[in-house]
Design a protein around this motif. Structure first.
Motif, PDB file in Angstrom:
ATOM      1  N   GLN A   8      14.500  18.097 -77.136  1.00 40.06           N
ATOM      2  CA  GLN A   8      12.989  18.420 -77.217  1.00 40.06           C
ATOM      3  C   GLN A   8      12.173  16.876 -78.567  1.00 40.06           C
TER       4      GLN A   8
ATOM      5  N   GLN B 280      10.724  21.060 -71.441  1.00 41.29           N
ATOM      6  CA  GLN B 280      11.951  21.151 -72.113  1.00 41.29           C
ATOM      7  C   GLN B 280      13.250  22.266 -71.473  1.00 41.29           C
TER       8      GLN B 280
ATOM      9  N   VAL C  82      11.359  14.894 -75.135  1.00 40.11           N
ATOM     10  CA  VAL C  82      10.759  15.524 -74.350  1.00 40.11           C
ATOM     11  C   VAL C  82       8.783  15.512 -74.493  1.00 40.11           C
TER      12      VAL C  82
END
Length: 110
Positions: A65, A58, A68
């Protein structure tokens, strides 16, 4: 269960979809040599055997986040990466055996 490239064209389509996103393709390239691409981050566990912490992926990608996590789930469903929990952290590494099967399936299909 992860797709297996040898079991049909639907599985190859999932692989192509997963790799069709430039960010996911970049992550796969980074994971090929995690020591070189993630050297600026202190490893939580052995990168070669366990993989790279999702927080490091990330940070390097600059993506959110949640993005990802979604990308890594897509790669895992396609069978291209494996995840391992180390404490509260999820680590990812390429599934090299699956990548060999994918390459063979592409060669047999195209």
């Amino acid at each position: 269960m992860a797709a297996t490239a040898g079991s049909g064209s639907d599985d190859l389509i999932e692989v192509f979809k997963a790799l069709g996103n430039p960010a996911r393709l970049q992550i796969m390239q980074w994971l090929k040599d995690p020591e070189a691409h993630f050297s600026e981050y202190e490893p939580i566990a052995d990168r070669r055997s366990v993989g790279v912490c999702v927080t490091h992926i990330q940070a390097k990608s600059g993506l959110a986040q949640s993005t990802v996590s979604s990308y890594m789930s897509t790669l895992e469903r396609a069978g291209l990466v494996r995840s391992t929990r180390v404490g509260k952290w999820t680590h990812y590494r390429r599934d090299e055996e699956q990548l060999v099967r994918v390459a063979r399936a592409i060669g047999a299909t195209i």
